[in-house]
Design an enzyme around this catalytic site. Sequence first.
Site, PDB file in Angstrom:
ATOM      1  N   TRP A   1       0.869  -1.184   0.000  1.00  0.00           N
ATOM      2  CA  TRP A   1       0.000   0.000   0.000  1.00  0.00           C
ATOM      3  C   TRP A   1       0.905   1.233   0.000  1.00  0.00           C
ATOM      4  O   TRP A   1       1.686   1.440   0.929  1.00  0.00           O
ATOM      5  CB  TRP A   1      -0.859   0.035   1.258  1.00  0.00           C
ATOM      6  CG  TRP A   1      -2.046  -0.877   1.269  1.00  0.00           C
ATOM      7  CD1 TRP A   1      -2.122  -2.100   1.841  1.00  0.00           C
ATOM      8  CD2 TRP A   1      -3.334  -0.619   0.703  1.00  0.00           C
ATOM      9  NE1 TRP A   1      -3.380  -2.635   1.687  1.00  0.00           N
ATOM     10  CE2 TRP A   1      -4.155  -1.743   0.982  1.00  0.00           C
ATOM     11  CE3 TRP A   1      -3.885   0.456  -0.009  1.00  0.00           C
ATOM     12  CZ2 TRP A   1      -5.483  -1.823   0.569  1.00  0.00           C
ATOM     13  CZ3 TRP A   1      -5.211   0.367  -0.418  1.00  0.00           C
ATOM     14  CH2 TRP A   1      -5.987  -0.746  -0.127  1.00  0.00           C
ATOM     15  N   HIS A   2       0.796   2.077  -1.024  1.00  0.00           N
ATOM     16  CA  HIS A   2       1.671   3.247  -1.122  1.00  0.00           C
ATOM     17  C   HIS A   2       0.979   4.448  -0.498  1.00  0.00           C
ATOM     18  O   HIS A   2       0.241   5.180  -1.159  1.00  0.00           O
ATOM     19  CB  HIS A   2       2.017   3.523  -2.584  1.00  0.00           C
ATOM     20  CG  HIS A   2       3.163   4.461  -2.746  1.00  0.00           C
ATOM     21  ND1 HIS A   2       3.580   4.930  -3.969  1.00  0.00           N
ATOM     22  CD2 HIS A   2       4.007   5.013  -1.842  1.00  0.00           C
ATOM     23  CE1 HIS A   2       4.609   5.728  -3.811  1.00  0.00           C
ATOM     24  NE2 HIS A   2       4.880   5.804  -2.528  1.00  0.00           N
TER      25      HIS A   2
END
Length: 743
Positions: free
Chosen positions: A65-66
């Site tokens: 998850w960025h």
Amino acid sequence: MILSGAILLGLLALWVVAAAFEAHRLGIGLRQAFLYLPFRLAYRIDDSRLRAVARAEAPVIYVVWHQSRLDPALMLSLLPEQTLHILDEEAAKSIWLEPWRELARTITFNAKHVFVSRRLVRVLKGKGRIAVYMPDEVEPDVKTFRLYRAVGRIAAQAGARVVPVFVSGGRFVHGSLTPRQQAPRRWFPKLSIAALSPMTIAELVERSGGPSAITASNALFDRMAEARLAGADLDRSLFSAVRDAALRFGPSRTIVEDVLTGALSYRRLLTGARVLGKRFEAMTSPGEAVGVLLPNTNGVLLSLIGLSSAGRAAAMMNYTAGPANLAAATQTAAIRVVVSSRAFVEKAALADIVEAIEKAGARLVWLEDVRAGVGALEKLAAALLWRVPIARQSATDPAVILFTSGSEGTPKAVVLSSRSLIANAMQAEARVSFSPADRLLNVLPVFHSFGLTGGAILPLINGVPLFLYPSPLHYKIIPEIARKARPTIMFGTDTFLAAYARTAKDDDFSSLRFVVAGAEAVKPDTRKTWRDRFGAEIVEGYGLTEAAPVAAVNSASHGRDGTVGRLLPGMRKRTEPVEGIAEGGRLWLSGPNLMTGYMTLDRPGELQPLADDWLDTGDIVSVDREGFITISGRAKRFAKIAGEMISLGAVEMMVTALWPEHNHAAVAVPDKRRGERIVLVTTAEGVDADALRRCGKQAGAAEIMIPDGVVKVTEMPLLGSGKTDYVAARKMAMESLGLGLAA
């Protein structure tokens, strides 16, 4: 000068020693450890879960998850050096990230080309490792979801295992990619890296359960949502979760407002809760269930959090259920003390309810008396100690007791722990997009699980300002409240939403982004009205009190009209065949949000836990290839006619399509010849058996589905939650047909 040099050399030597220790602890290179150390110290990172799976057997894809600009630096520091990192253009060009980019191979992310390249499959088949950074969107748009399809396809072709990674707290660091109004920044918050065990796409698809497995992209999407849920701290009490939210979003942030007492900040809410909690502690025993007989006002939240702080369970009492049910609830949960308000009891004309509760052995404690007796020292102590719980806190202890609706029989007490409630709120946060920039209007009573978890706990622990209104039945007033409060999210049921739409002006609900509907099926006309007139999508879900309550929900990226959506992350399902039903089966659920157990009137105060962590929902469902669940009806809401099972819910849908402006309830009554027959209870004047047969044939319905009896009523009986009261409707039908109340 010499001394300064010696100090610097000493610090450098200490840094190298610390880096060597980190390298050994994490199994990474010395250069990686050297550059990871400042993050480790500044953010006090818990990396234990990533350490356990970072060196999973290749081929492997780390799907991250960025959330912030720190994520690539952290992963470059912690993942094996041979990992190929696919960075977005900003990370690939960022000057400050240059030292970390030298730790491993990187290529620039290009959504148009990189994922159609066969190079990545070749890398993986050569026992390679890849790190992919996915946008932080719980409801990805079409373009973003293409990435899930691409990653799923690459993983499947290469036979690679997938390791989802989520950096909990990453949204709140300076350098976050989330707008500030949605995620307030904090200097050096504690970070925790959640990483799930490696699984292949085939394994993810297979474990989806049901007669047909879901698609690979949805299986990957669900696994990523599970990583987000894994990053949430579920091992907290309800009080601790609200306190932590206050510290994260700011103690002075206005968090709740009602029409009677105005607005409260987190600090004032927790201060008042501590005052009440100390009084509750003095009059009850640890772990005791304390009744809460209050409407949707600030006072009910003050009482709920105060009881949690004091280590007591809040038994939320349904004041619309009638004296007999309230007396039974008091005895079932072994309640000795009930908290209420004289003003509320008088205004709502609940004298008979109070009398029934007292006869059942409980005494009433009035909030007006408690507040009048609070001294200046108590207020000062509460103001100083608002962060501190009164009693020992445990996530697994009973936190709330709710009572089933009784729509099909005698209500039972459902015991929910803090862990169950917080898990359900965070499951919803991992599936539906909302933030502190939103504002939630809750008109559903908190004695109902939907109104409690979705309409109170979820906003409190996620920093979403909440406006409480005391009754969902004020059809003309609620649109006016919405026009003034300007909510972006609202909770309701189909019955209530249809009623509000009839009295509302077009701009009353214009501020809404979406409406979350549950408790009963949403009619197509209701959905269309809210979409066309107010520009608000109705997000339909499915839940039950025993699941705290939400089990499945539609979303912007995964929505399908006529279904209740897809399972929340962390939940598992199985279906069992039902005799006489060709498609679908009886739904069983498992997950972190399930109840601790039941209490029943024949065994008062005694917790009866789930036997094997699986819950029989009693619902007949079908599940399609993409995981969308369609409810056919309650197992008890089927009529067995000449050996064939007929869904009473399907009968109601057929009749509603013909007479949408009226309310209808299909009930089964005894029949000597065929076992049971269907009778329609309706508010429509022009409905009779002949009209039903004609319209049923035009609609293509089987003859056996068409009700052969009609009972007309002026008003459909409803429960406090807005659901149809089928017990009362069936009783009306039986009495009208002269069948008595047997069977």
